[in-house]
Design an enzyme around this catalytic site. Structure first.
Site, PDB file in Angstrom:
ATOM      1  N   ILE A  43      30.591 -33.352 -20.813  1.00 25.37           N
ATOM      2  CA  ILE A  43      30.967 -32.639 -20.020  1.00 25.37           C
ATOM      3  C   ILE A  43      30.464 -31.318 -20.036  1.00 25.37           C
ATOM      4  O   ILE A  43      30.171 -30.805 -19.001  1.00 25.37           O
ATOM      5  CB  ILE A  43      32.306 -32.133 -21.077  1.00 25.37           C
ATOM      6  N   TYR A  75      37.392 -34.238 -37.135  1.00 29.52           N
ATOM      7  CA  TYR A  75      36.485 -33.810 -34.974  1.00 29.52           C
ATOM      8  C   TYR A  75      37.877 -32.897 -35.236  1.00 29.52           C
ATOM      9  O   TYR A  75      38.046 -31.589 -34.712  1.00 29.52           O
ATOM     10  CB  TYR A  75      36.464 -34.745 -34.917  1.00 29.52           C
TER      11      TYR A  75
END
Length: 316
Positions: free
Chosen positions: A32, A181
């Site tokens: 991204i 995460y």
């Protein structure tokens, strides 16, 4: 907390021009972050790609220039897991101001063995949260020198609903990679929101904005060789997922809007329009764990203890 209003139309393919502005994108060499850098360069800005690997950064810059021939690009060596190196990295930026930093760089581990940095911190937490926390501390004078500096923190969809134990922020007791995460991304997003509260309290002109990319898959991401190459088989296999999810080019749209849209306010969160998974960027409500100001203050205080720096100390 800023009100959640209906967002005006935003053309993701024709954002406002940004000539004369300089933006730093951490992790701008891949994923991204690459598409954030490509789109900001297409708007005319000078874009600095923060990356540990000069070779990968060079490949990313070549790819961007193949699509934006007049792109203004630089590489800054940046290792967010090595907190002691970040001040030197910012010094090497050699700029008199910074119009925005996109705190995007990340790592997703699937190894069941908990990995630590040389400082003894869990690697994902150290990279996503602690590294950006320390980086923003050293960038703050440059952001303050810009007419309207912005800190844009890219979290994740899973981070919005993660649960943090304030006494075990680094998952030392119950480590599972995907869960760790999510927790690290929640901590990072809490930092972005808490930073804006402290900026407002200090009367600063810099804004802090949070965004997330929704569901962004490689199989739905257009090729950008050699940074990313999508095979025909991958493209066909990803078509069913495209009904709900999107590629990383579209996943970059909320961050780009958070950087460029003059109507964006501090403390906001931007994400994809369709159920938070895909589509053009829109304003989202800040709720659930993200709205827990006491937790955000605790996470901030712990980050100060763990990094030895405090972004608020640079607010004057």
């Amino acid at each position: 907390m800023p009100p959640v209003a209906r967002s005006r139309h935003w053309d993701v393919h024709r954002p406002p021009r940004a000539e004369g502005k300089i933006f730093l994108v951490t992790g701008g060499n891949a994923g991204i972050g690459y598409f954030v850098a490509e789109q900001l360069a297409g708007a005319g800005a000078t874009v600095v790609l923060g990356s540990r690997d000069a070779t990968k950064a060079a490949a990313a810059m070549a790819s961007i220039r193949s699509r934006v021939p007049d792109a203004r690009l630089r590489h800054l060596r940046l290792d967010l897991a090595d907190h002691s190196s970040l001040k030197s990295s910012v010094d090497a930026l050699d700029a008199d101001r910074l119009d925005a930093v996109v705190c995007n760089a990340g790592v997703l581990l699937d190894d069941p063995q908990r990995r630590l940095t040389p400082d003894g911190h869990e690697l994902m937490f150290a990279t996503h949260h602690l590294g950006h926390f320390a980086l923003v501390r050293w960038l703050m004078p440059l952001l303050a020198a810009a007419p309207a500096g912005r800190v844009v923190t890219t979290g994740s969809f899973v981070g919005k609903s993660a649960q943090l134990d304030p006494d075990d922020l680094q998952s030392g007791r119950d480590y599972q990679p995907k869960r760790a995460y999510g927790r690290s991304k929640l901590a990072q997003m809490l930092f972005g929101l808490e930073l804006d509260r402290r900026l407002r309290a200090a009367g600063a002109t810099t804004l802090s904005v949070v965004n997330h990319p929704g569901g962004a898959l490689d199989s739905l991401t257009p090729s950008r060789p050699p940074v990313h190459v999508r095979t025909t088989r991958q493209r066909l296999r990803g078509l069913p997922a495209g009904l709900l999810l999107q590629g990383k080019e579209a996943g970059a749209w909320p961050a780009v809007r958070a950087v460029l849209d003059p109507s964006v306010q501090g403390g906001q969160m931007w994400g994809p329009r369709v159920l938070g998974f895909r589509g053009r960027p829109r304003l989202e409500p800040v709720r659930g764990p993200l709205a827990d100001t006491a937790l955000a203050a605790r996470v901030w205080a712990d980050a100060v203890d763990l990094t030895g720096v405090d972004p608020a100390s640079a607010l004057g």
